[in-house]
Design a protein around this motif. Structure first.
Motif, PDB file in Angstrom:
ATOM      1  N   PHE A   1      56.982   4.786  12.239  1.00  0.00           N
ATOM      2  CA  PHE A   1      58.220   4.788  13.031  1.00  0.00           C
ATOM      3  C   PHE A   1      58.899   3.430  13.139  1.00  0.00           C
ATOM      4  O   PHE A   1      59.912   3.286  13.815  1.00  0.00           O
ATOM      5  N   LYS A   2      58.323   2.429  12.453  1.00  0.00           N
ATOM      6  CA  LYS A   2      58.953   1.106  12.465  1.00  0.00           C
ATOM      7  C   LYS A   2      58.485   0.321  11.248  1.00  0.00           C
ATOM      8  O   LYS A   2      57.421   0.611  10.685  1.00  0.00           O
ATOM      9  N   PRO A   3      59.255  -0.667  10.798  1.00  0.00           N
ATOM     10  CA  PRO A   3      58.844  -1.477   9.642  1.00  0.00           C
ATOM     11  C   PRO A   3      57.494  -2.144   9.898  1.00  0.00           C
ATOM     12  O   PRO A   3      57.166  -2.519  11.022  1.00  0.00           O
ATOM     13  N   THR A   4      56.716  -2.302   8.847  1.00  0.00           N
ATOM     14  CA  THR A   4      55.370  -2.863   8.961  1.00  0.00           C
ATOM     15  C   THR A   4      55.429  -4.381   9.121  1.00  0.00           C
ATOM     16  O   THR A   4      56.122  -5.073   8.373  1.00  0.00           O
ATOM     17  N   SER A   5      54.674  -4.876  10.078  1.00  0.00           N
ATOM     18  CA  SER A   5      54.629  -6.323  10.300  1.00  0.00           C
ATOM     19  C   SER A   5      53.753  -6.981   9.247  1.00  0.00           C
ATOM     20  O   SER A   5      52.919  -6.334   8.596  1.00  0.00           O
ATOM     21  N   ASP A   6      53.914  -8.302   9.079  1.00  0.00           N
ATOM     22  CA  ASP A   6      53.089  -9.050   8.127  1.00  0.00           C
ATOM     23  C   ASP A   6      51.609  -8.987   8.513  1.00  0.00           C
ATOM     24  O   ASP A   6      50.734  -8.902   7.644  1.00  0.00           O
ATOM     25  N   GLU A   7      51.352  -9.019   9.823  1.00  0.00           N
ATOM     26  CA  GLU A   7      49.967  -8.962  10.286  1.00  0.00           C
ATOM     27  C   GLU A   7      49.325  -7.608   9.932  1.00  0.00           C
ATOM     28  O   GLU A   7      48.171  -7.550   9.527  1.00  0.00           O
TER      29      GLU A   7
ATOM     30  N   LEU B   1      61.922   4.615  19.357  1.00  0.00           N
ATOM     31  CA  LEU B   1      60.520   4.733  19.765  1.00  0.00           C
ATOM     32  C   LEU B   1      60.194   3.662  20.796  1.00  0.00           C
ATOM     33  O   LEU B   1      60.449   2.479  20.581  1.00  0.00           O
ATOM     34  N   GLU B   2      59.614   4.080  21.915  1.00  0.00           N
ATOM     35  CA  GLU B   2      59.123   3.156  22.929  1.00  0.00           C
ATOM     36  C   GLU B   2      57.599   3.238  22.934  1.00  0.00           C
ATOM     37  O   GLU B   2      57.026   4.336  22.874  1.00  0.00           O
ATOM     38  N   GLU B   3      56.923   2.094  22.973  1.00  0.00           N
ATOM     39  CA  GLU B   3      55.468   2.113  22.998  1.00  0.00           C
ATOM     40  C   GLU B   3      54.921   0.925  23.773  1.00  0.00           C
ATOM     41  O   GLU B   3      55.535  -0.148  23.826  1.00  0.00           O
ATOM     42  N   ILE B   4      53.786   1.145  24.396  1.00  0.00           N
ATOM     43  CA  ILE B   4      53.061   0.094  25.111  1.00  0.00           C
ATOM     44  C   ILE B   4      51.660   0.061  24.527  1.00  0.00           C
ATOM     45  O   ILE B   4      50.957   1.076  24.548  1.00  0.00           O
ATOM     46  N   LYS B   5      51.249  -1.086  23.975  1.00  0.00           N
ATOM     47  CA  LYS B   5      49.964  -1.182  23.274  1.00  0.00           C
ATOM     48  C   LYS B   5      49.074  -2.246  23.907  1.00  0.00           C
ATOM     49  O   LYS B   5      49.557  -3.215  24.485  1.00  0.00           O
ATOM     50  N   SER B   6      47.778  -2.050  23.737  1.00  0.00           N
ATOM     51  CA  SER B   6      46.812  -3.021  24.267  1.00  0.00           C
ATOM     52  C   SER B   6      46.783  -4.290  23.431  1.00  0.00           C
ATOM     53  O   SER B   6      46.404  -5.360  23.918  1.00  0.00           O
ATOM     54  N   SER B   7      47.159  -4.179  22.143  1.00  0.00           N
ATOM     55  CA  SER B   7      47.178  -5.337  21.254  1.00  0.00           C
ATOM     56  C   SER B   7      48.148  -5.066  20.106  1.00  0.00           C
ATOM     57  O   SER B   7      48.454  -3.901  19.799  1.00  0.00           O
ATOM     58  N   PRO B   8      48.660  -6.116  19.449  1.00  0.00           N
ATOM     59  CA  PRO B   8      49.708  -5.947  18.432  1.00  0.00           C
ATOM     60  C   PRO B   8      49.328  -5.046  17.261  1.00  0.00           C
ATOM     61  O   PRO B   8      50.185  -4.368  16.706  1.00  0.00           O
ATOM     62  N   LEU B   9      48.045  -5.038  16.881  1.00  0.00           N
ATOM     63  CA  LEU B   9      47.648  -4.277  15.700  1.00  0.00           C
ATOM     64  C   LEU B   9      47.153  -2.873  16.022  1.00  0.00           C
ATOM     65  O   LEU B   9      46.727  -2.150  15.123  1.00  0.00           O
ATOM     66  N   LYS B  10      47.215  -2.476  17.315  1.00  0.00           N
ATOM     67  CA  LYS B  10      46.811  -1.117  17.669  1.00  0.00           C
ATOM     68  C   LYS B  10      47.799  -0.114  17.058  1.00  0.00           C
ATOM     69  O   LYS B  10      49.006  -0.270  17.163  1.00  0.00           O
ATOM     70  N   ALA B  11      47.242   0.924  16.389  1.00  0.00           N
ATOM     71  CA  ALA B  11      48.037   1.993  15.763  1.00  0.00           C
ATOM     72  C   ALA B  11      49.011   1.451  14.721  1.00  0.00           C
ATOM     73  O   ALA B  11      50.113   1.957  14.567  1.00  0.00           O
ATOM     74  N   GLU B  12      48.573   0.408  14.015  1.00  0.00           N
ATOM     75  CA  GLU B  12      49.386  -0.138  12.926  1.00  0.00           C
ATOM     76  C   GLU B  12      48.708   0.152  11.587  1.00  0.00           C
ATOM     77  O   GLU B  12      47.480   0.146  11.514  1.00  0.00           O
TER      78      GLU B  12
END
Length: 320
Positions: free
Chosen positions: A181-187, A166-177
């Motif tokens: 498609f990927k492991p969940t971050s601590d944030e 998966l390739e993605e470009i986001k405006s901020s780290p928590l956008k669409a979290e």
């Protein structure tokens, strides 16, 4: 000459068949209209005189505009002197439960309203029950599961095996979290947990406001646990044990005439939606209502979205 005679015979047979099916189609239409008319006239006759309205809330709870509109009509109907909510639900979306809760509170301000729990009133189902002024449950009913849930899949391992990236470009780290498609971050986990705790605090507040319990007492039972009706009575999550008879008795104690009939306010249906599915269901052996088919398959729970207040006993389904 023989061929000509055969053609005439075939045409006559075809005409007879067409005539037969036209008569059948006409009979079906007439019967459907008769059934619909009887249903409408029966409902109108039952609702025009003073009565106790019964509303069934069962299955998985969503934001149900038709149910909300039905509750509003009941509130505005003078011939309705009291209401019994018959609840049999494992819960559903938190927003759906909230919308029905608020409509029931408006109804309870206008008329006495009691909840009668069948097999189950858990999570959002119990939230709705708590909006009434009196809760009756069977001794073996399942009650409680006060809490909020958020679930999402993680298919990143499967993507690795398939060689998909998966390739993605986001405006901020928590956008669409969080993303499946990927492991969940601590944030992202912290963000979701903060949202869950806020909704949980709101749910606990509702129960505290509606039940004869302090907030500390509610917190002791608001750990996702479920209780039998007998246990729920001991810890004041319900007010009495019994069924429809006991629910009506409470309404009578509030000044209603004991002779009032209980009339179920059902979802409004057209003639075709009432009759044609009925015929098909008899031939196929499946529920006449499309939503009932989904419920039979357990598929409706797959489509739940957002924060959930839901309880199911099977471990392979959504649970608190």
């Amino acid at each position: 000459m023989s061929t000509r005679a055969d053609e005439l015979i075939d045409r006559r047979r075809l005409r007879r068949k067409l005539t037969f099916w036209r008569i059948v189609a006409f009979a079906v239409i007439v019967l459907a209209i008769a059934v619909a008319t009887r249903q409408i006239m029966g409902d109108a006759a039952g609702r025009s005189s003073d009565h106790i309205a019964q509303v069934r809330i069962d299955g998985t709870i969503f934001e149900d505009e038709e149910l909300l509109e039905r509750l509003e009509r009941i509130r505005q109907t003078d011939s309705v002197k009291g209401v019994i909510l018959t609840i049999d639900s494992p819960g559903g979306t938190t927003a759906g439960g909230e919308a029905i809760y608020e409509e029931v509170r408006l109804l309870a301000e206008a008329k006495p309203v009691t909840a009668q729990v069948g097999t189950l009133a858990a999570s959002a189902g119990y939230m709705i029950a708590s909006a009434t002024d009196h809760i009756v449950a069977r001794q073996s009913s399942i009650v409680g599961s006060i809490g909020v849930l958020f679930q999402y899949p993680d298919v990143s391992g499967l993507m690795d095996k398939l060689g998909v990236k998966l390739e993605e470009i986001k405006s901020s780290p928590l956008k669409a979290e969080p993303s499946p498609f990927k492991p969940t971050s601590d944030e992202a986990r912290q963000m979701i947990r903060s949202m869950i705790l806020d909704s949980y605090d709101w749910f606990v507040g509702l129960v505290t406001d509606r039940r004869p319990l302090s907030r500390e007492e509610v917190l002791k039972v608001a750990d996702g646990s479920v209780f039998t009706g007998r246990q729920a009575l001991d810890i004041k999550l319900v007010d009495a044990l019994g069924g429809e008879r006991e629910a009506k008795a409470w309404l009578v104690s509030k000044g209603l005439d004991e002779k009032l009939e209980i009339v179920e306010w059902k979802k409004r249906e057209t003639a075709s939606s009432m009759f044609i599915p009925e015929i098909a269901s008899r031939f196929l052996g499946v529920p006449a209502n499309g939503a009932d088919i989904l419920r039979e398959l357990g598929a409706e729970r797959i489509f739940l979205d957002g924060l959930l207040s839901v309880w199911q006993p099977e471990t392979n389904r959504l649970s608190d």
